[in-house]
Design an enzyme around this catalytic site. Structure first.
Site, mmCIF file in Angstrom:
data_model
loop_
_atom_site.group_PDB
_atom_site.id
_atom_site.type_symbol
_atom_site.label_atom_id
_atom_site.label_comp_id
_atom_site.label_asym_id
_atom_site.label_seq_id
_atom_site.Cartn_x
_atom_site.Cartn_y
_atom_site.Cartn_z
ATOM 1 N N SER A 32 4.820 1.714 -15.186
ATOM 2 C CA SER A 32 3.704 0.773 -15.032
ATOM 3 C C SER A 32 3.041 0.543 -16.388
ATOM 4 C CB SER A 32 2.643 1.338 -14.091
ATOM 5 O OG SER A 32 3.214 1.697 -12.880
ATOM 6 N N HIS A 36 9.512 -6.835 -5.883
ATOM 7 C CA HIS A 36 9.806 -5.882 -6.952
ATOM 8 C C HIS A 36 11.161 -6.202 -7.540
ATOM 9 C CE1 HIS A 36 7.272 -1.970 -6.906
ATOM 10 N NE2 HIS A 36 6.510 -3.029 -6.884
ATOM 11 N N HIS A 85 11.889 4.646 -6.210
ATOM 12 C CA HIS A 85 11.155 5.896 -6.044
ATOM 13 C C HIS A 85 11.631 6.612 -4.784
ATOM 14 C CE1 HIS A 85 8.501 3.493 -8.632
ATOM 15 N NE2 HIS A 85 8.118 4.652 -9.140
ATOM 16 N N TYR A 123 9.815 7.894 -2.600
ATOM 17 C CA TYR A 123 8.971 7.549 -1.436
ATOM 18 C C TYR A 123 9.428 6.270 -0.729
ATOM 19 C CZ TYR A 123 6.524 4.451 -4.770
ATOM 20 O OH TYR A 123 6.224 3.508 -5.711
ATOM 21 N N GLU A 124 10.309 5.512 -1.369
ATOM 22 C CA GLU A 124 10.819 4.299 -0.702
ATOM 23 C C GLU A 124 11.836 4.658 0.376
ATOM 24 O OE1 GLU A 124 11.618 0.772 -3.306
ATOM 25 O OE2 GLU A 124 11.041 2.174 -4.886
ATOM 26 N N ALA A 154 3.222 5.881 -15.332
ATOM 27 C CA ALA A 154 1.769 6.004 -15.236
ATOM 28 C C ALA A 154 1.510 7.223 -14.359
ATOM 29 C CB ALA A 154 1.178 4.758 -14.599
ATOM 30 N N MET A 170 4.732 10.152 -9.385
ATOM 31 C CA MET A 170 5.693 10.052 -8.279
ATOM 32 C C MET A 170 7.108 9.702 -8.769
ATOM 33 S SD MET A 170 3.295 7.762 -5.767
ATOM 34 C CE MET A 170 1.511 8.037 -5.693
ATOM 35 N N SER A 171 7.387 9.981 -10.025
ATOM 36 C CA SER A 171 8.710 9.621 -10.567
ATOM 37 C C SER A 171 9.097 10.631 -11.652
ATOM 38 C CB SER A 171 8.651 8.211 -11.166
ATOM 39 O OG SER A 171 7.790 8.191 -12.291
ATOM 40 N N ASN A 179 -5.415 6.970 -14.531
ATOM 41 C CA ASN A 179 -6.627 7.317 -13.761
ATOM 42 C C ASN A 179 -6.750 8.836 -13.778
ATOM 43 O OD1 ASN A 179 -4.098 6.924 -11.878
ATOM 44 N ND2 ASN A 179 -5.373 8.511 -10.946
ATOM 45 N N HIS A 202 -4.389 1.321 -6.094
ATOM 46 C CA HIS A 202 -3.254 0.938 -6.931
ATOM 47 C C HIS A 202 -3.703 -0.112 -7.958
ATOM 48 C CE1 HIS A 202 0.762 0.122 -8.226
ATOM 49 N NE2 HIS A 202 0.682 -1.139 -7.862
HETATM 50 N N1 HPA Z 1 -1.205 10.327 -8.589
HETATM 51 C C1 HPA Z 1 0.119 10.127 -8.442
HETATM 52 N N2 HPA Z 1 0.767 9.149 -9.042
HETATM 53 C C2 HPA Z 1 0.081 8.335 -9.848
HETATM 54 C C3 HPA Z 1 -1.295 8.490 -10.059
HETATM 55 C C4 HPA Z 1 -1.972 9.544 -9.380
HETATM 56 O O1 HPA Z 1 -3.191 9.751 -9.519
HETATM 57 N N3 HPA Z 1 -1.681 7.500 -10.918
HETATM 58 C C5 HPA Z 1 -0.570 6.799 -11.218
HETATM 59 N N4 HPA Z 1 0.497 7.289 -10.576
#
Ligand code: HPA
Length: 279
Positions: free
Chosen positions: A31, A62, A84, A86-87, A114, A212-213, A236, A248
Site C-alpha cells: 500500500s 483489485h 493475501h 485472508y482472501e 503497510a 497481514m502479508s 497507523n 482502511h
Molecule cells: N494491522 C494489521 N495490518 C495492517 C495495519 C494494522 O494496524 N495497518 C496496515 N496494515
C-alpha cells in the site's frame, strides 16, 4: 512431482511464452507504492489473469500484474498487487508469485507493505526496515512435500533479512535524510485489524509492527535462497494505542501521504543494492 511445484512450473512456462526478461531484483509493492511502476522505465507488463492457474485477487477492482522494467540501470520485476491469505487462498498460492519471480531470475526480493505500529515510540508515517519477523500465525508455505528443486526440507531462518542489504538500506536512508526505524514484523491473518489486547500480545512477543502479508513470502523466498530485504510503512498505530477506531481509508491515506518519500527511498535502495551486488 508435487502439485504445488507443477503449478509453479506451469505458471513459469506461461510467463516465458510471453515475456523474455531477466530481473535482478523482485519488488513487491505494498500500500502506498501501488503506482511506483509509473515512475520507472517499463519494458513489459503481464496481467496475472493472463497466467494460467495464477492466483488472481478476489477483491473486485483489485488489478494485479507483473511490471518488468528498469530502475535506473537495474532490471526489476514489480508485483503490483499481491494476494493475501485472508482472501481464502491456500498459503502455497499466496507465495506462488514470489516463487515465480525467483524462477524468472531475480536474486533479491525487496518486500514492502503497510503495517500497524506496535512499538510505542513509532508514529504513523514512519518507515521501518524489517530486521526479522514472526510468521507463526499463518501456516508455513513450506508445509507439504518438500520441493527439493527449490530448497531443503528444514531451511535455516537465522538471517531471513540479509544483513548486507540492511546495511545498504540504512546507509541509503541516512544519505537521503529519511528517518528509518528498524524492527520485527509480525504477520497475522487479518482481514480484521487487531484488538487492543492482540496489539499488546504482538508487543509482548517482540514485534514492532503488525500486518497481514510479507512474512510468509519471506519464508518461501528464504527457502529458495533469495536475498531478502523489506521496508514497512507504518500507516497507523496499532489499535488501542490511540483512541481512534481504525479504518482502511485512514491506513490508505497515510500510506498515500508518505508515498513520494517511500518511492524515493525504494528507488535509491534498489540502485545501491545493485551497486553492492556488482562489487
Ligand atoms: N494491522 C494489521 N495490518 C495492517 C495495519 C494494522 O494496524 N495497518 C496496515 N496494515
Amino acid at each position: 512431482m508435487g502439485k504445488v511445484y507443477e503449478k509453479l512450473l506451469r505458471c513459469y512456462d506461461c510467463v516465458r511464452e510471453r515475456i523474455d526478461f531477466t530481473p535482478e531484483i523482485a519488488l513487491v509493492l505494498g500500500s502506498g507504492l501501488g503506482d511506483y511502476a509509473d515512475g520507472i522505465k517499463v519494458a513489459a507488463e503481464l496481467d496475472y489473469s493472463e497466467i494460467t492457474d495464477f492466483p488472481v485477487s478476489t477483491v473486485p477492482g483489485h488489478e494485479g500484474k507483473y511490471i518488468f522494467g528498469y530502475v535506473g540501470e537495474v532490471p526489476v520485476v514489480c508485483m503490483k498487487g499481491r494476494v493475501h491469505y485472508y482472501e481464502g487462498y491456500d498459503i502455497s498460492d499466496v507465495v506462488l508469485p514470489v516463487r515465480l519471480m525467483k524462477l524468472m531470475g531475480a536474486k533479491v526480493l525487496f518486500l514492502t507493505n503497510a503495517s500497524g505500529g506496535v512499538n510505542m515510540s513509532f508514529q504513523a508515517g514512519d518507515f521501518m526496515m524489517i530486521q526479522d519477523q514472526i510468521a507463526d500465525f499463518v501456516p508455513s508455505p513450506l508445509i507439504g512435500p518438500n520441493m527439493d528443486e527449490l530448497g531443503v526440507r528444514f531451511p535455516d531462518m537465522s538471517n531471513i533479512y540479509d544483513k548486507e542489504l540492511q546495511k545498504v538500506i540504512r546507509k541509503t536512508a541516512a544519505l537521503l535524510d529519511i528517518p528509518l526505524r528498524e524492527g520485527v514484523y509480525i504477520q497475522l491473518t487479518g482481514p480484521n485489524y487487531e484488538s487492543p489486547a492482540e496489539v499488546r500480545m504482538c508487543r509482548a512477543l517482540g514485534a514492532d509492527a503488525v500486518g497481514m502479508s510479507t512474512a510468509c513470502e519471506a519464508v518461501a523466498a528464504n527457502h529458495m535462497g533469495m536475498m531478502i530485504c523489506g521496508i514497512s510503512c507504518i500507516s497507523n498505530m496499532g489499535c488501542g494505542i490511540t483512541a481512534n477506531p481504525l479504518t482502511h481509508a485512514e491506513v490508505q491515506a497515510t500510506a498515500d501521504r508518505v508515498a513520494p518519500l517511500f518511492k524515493q527511498l525504494v528507488t535509491e535502495c534498489i540502485k545501491n543494492i545493485h551497486g553492492k551486488l556488482s562489487e
